[in-house]
Design a protein around this motif. Structure first.
Motif, PDB file in Angstrom:
ATOM      1  N   MET A   1       6.928   7.795  -5.778  1.00 57.73           N
ATOM      2  CA  MET A   1       6.102   8.833  -5.200  1.00 57.73           C
ATOM      3  C   MET A   1       4.382   8.246  -5.031  1.00 57.73           C
ATOM      4  O   MET A   1       3.942   8.440  -4.109  1.00 57.73           O
ATOM      5  CB  MET A   1       6.499   9.654  -5.924  1.00 57.73           C
ATOM      6  N   ARG A   2       4.597   7.620  -5.867  1.00 55.74           N
ATOM      7  CA  ARG A   2       2.877   6.434  -6.285  1.00 55.74           C
ATOM      8  C   ARG A   2       2.568   5.929  -4.847  1.00 55.74           C
ATOM      9  O   ARG A   2       1.670   6.018  -4.043  1.00 55.74           O
ATOM     10  CB  ARG A   2       2.686   5.855  -7.512  1.00 55.74           C
ATOM     11  N   ASP A   3       3.935   4.807  -4.251  1.00 48.86           N
ATOM     12  CA  ASP A   3       3.695   3.620  -3.340  1.00 48.86           C
ATOM     13  C   ASP A   3       3.612   4.405  -2.094  1.00 48.86           C
ATOM     14  O   ASP A   3       2.984   4.604  -1.802  1.00 48.86           O
ATOM     15  CB  ASP A   3       4.959   2.988  -3.749  1.00 48.86           C
ATOM     16  N   VAL A   4       4.161   5.713  -2.030  1.00 51.31           N
ATOM     17  CA  VAL A   4       4.348   6.639  -1.161  1.00 51.31           C
ATOM     18  C   VAL A   4       2.768   6.889  -0.360  1.00 51.31           C
ATOM     19  O   VAL A   4       1.886   6.901   0.561  1.00 51.31           O
ATOM     20  CB  VAL A   4       4.980   8.301  -0.833  1.00 51.31           C
ATOM     21  N   PHE A   5       2.580   8.073  -1.865  1.00 50.83           N
ATOM     22  CA  PHE A   5       1.590   8.560  -1.603  1.00 50.83           C
ATOM     23  C   PHE A   5      -0.312   7.765  -1.363  1.00 50.83           C
ATOM     24  O   PHE A   5      -0.893   7.510  -0.711  1.00 50.83           O
ATOM     25  CB  PHE A   5       0.416   9.597  -3.052  1.00 50.83           C
ATOM     26  N   GLU A   6      -0.179   6.050  -2.145  1.00 50.22           N
ATOM     27  CA  GLU A   6      -0.856   5.228  -2.071  1.00 50.22           C
ATOM     28  C   GLU A   6      -1.436   4.656  -0.486  1.00 50.22           C
ATOM     29  O   GLU A   6      -2.060   4.985   0.043  1.00 50.22           O
ATOM     30  CB  GLU A   6      -0.521   4.442  -2.525  1.00 50.22           C
ATOM     31  N   TYR A   7       0.368   5.001   0.571  1.00 53.91           N
ATOM     32  CA  TYR A   7      -0.315   3.912   0.960  1.00 53.91           C
ATOM     33  C   TYR A   7      -0.321   4.760   2.332  1.00 53.91           C
ATOM     34  O   TYR A   7      -0.799   4.774   3.201  1.00 53.91           O
ATOM     35  CB  TYR A   7       1.706   3.458   1.978  1.00 53.91           C
TER      36      TYR A   7
END
Length: 285
Positions: A179-185
């Protein structure tokens, strides 16, 4: 450092944590923690995602983020101000499992109910600002007393919720990183075209699996989340950039054509961009 779940560092035997965050930006990774967070934004502005909702924060905001509520601060680096936030962290059981159930403290219960969604205080702010200013030089006992004063005010203040969806489970490390990767991207690239195929690859999932995964954990589709993020950015440009046309703002916010921008903006804000800009300008002046 594991971003999700995130542990608030604190010395042994301390029930209440006082923290100052200063720098060019705040901690900008999606995270959640067991502690309830009560914060004053002293300086800085940007986007705050809490649970399923995209918010805007600025200097003077008093924010409460509940236990295990996923959130991320995305500082606006174009604003030439140091990001500065003062926070208190504690849990409902920090001072004993039954402390906040004492009859003398029953009037604080509205605070804990509101905290589940996170909220921003919109009244009693002058007095709360005075209490926050006392924290830096206060003794540990005084900070505890200030916390109770703040909770009393936050229990009766006017407020706006920061999220409509309560996610009261702790993410696993794998889920948190995904989820961090998705939000950050998304927060770094919302002004560019983002397909479901591409964001699914960021999450290392198939498109079908990703769509189900994201909806289950945020209570909305990814496309809805992306459009809301773009609309919030457009709102900031509408208020701060007097020389930009609405068409230019739409493009800078990631919308490929003005008709889709107007349609998505109205779906989120219930008015069109021109009406939004006129109403907010009238309020300011």
């Amino acid at each position: 450092m594991k971003v999700l779940p995130f542990k608030i560092p604190k010395p042994d035997f301390e029930a209440l944590v006082f923290q100052e965050d200063k720098g060019s930006l705040f901690f900008d990774k999606l995270h959640q923690h067991e502690e309830i967070q009560v914060s004053l934004i002293v300086e800085g502005e940007g986007t705050l995602i809490v649970g399923d909702t995209i918010n805007y924060y600025s200097s003077g905001d008093i924010l409460v983020i509940g236990s295990k509520l996923p959130h991320v601060f995305k500082s606006d680096v174009s604003v030439e101000k140091e990001a500065y936030m003062i926070s208190l962290f504690f849990t409902e059981s920090s001072f004993g499992s039954q402390f906040f159930n004492l009859e003398e403290l029953k009037e604080l219960q509205p605070f804990f109910k509101r905290a589940k969604h996170g909220f921003k205080a919109t009244s009693h702010k002058t007095l709360m600002l005075d209490y926050f200013k006392q924290l830096e030089s206060a003794s540990k006992l005084k900070r505890f007393i200030v916390l109770l004063e703040l909770l009393q005010l936050l229990s009766k203040s006017a407020y706006t919720s920061l999220s409509a969806f309560i996610y009261n489970k702790t993410f696993t490390t794998v889920e948190g990183n995904r989820m961090r990767d998705v939000f950050e991207y998304t927060m770094n690239n919302y002004d560019q075209p983002i397909s479901l195929e591409h964001i699914s690859s960021v999450a290392n999932m198939t498109k079908t699996a990703f769509c189900k995964y994201f909806k289950k954990r945020t209570n909305k589709t990814y496309i809805t989340f992306l459009n809301e993020l773009r609309v919030e950015h457009a709102c900031r440009l509408l208020l701060s950039s007097q020389d930009l046309s609405i068409a230019a703002i739409a493009e800078l916010s990631g919308f490929q054509n003005i008709s889709n921008f107007n349609r998505q903006f109205k779906a989120v804000k219930l008015i069109n961009p021109s009406e939004f800009k006129a109403s907010k300008t009238a309020t300011i002046f």
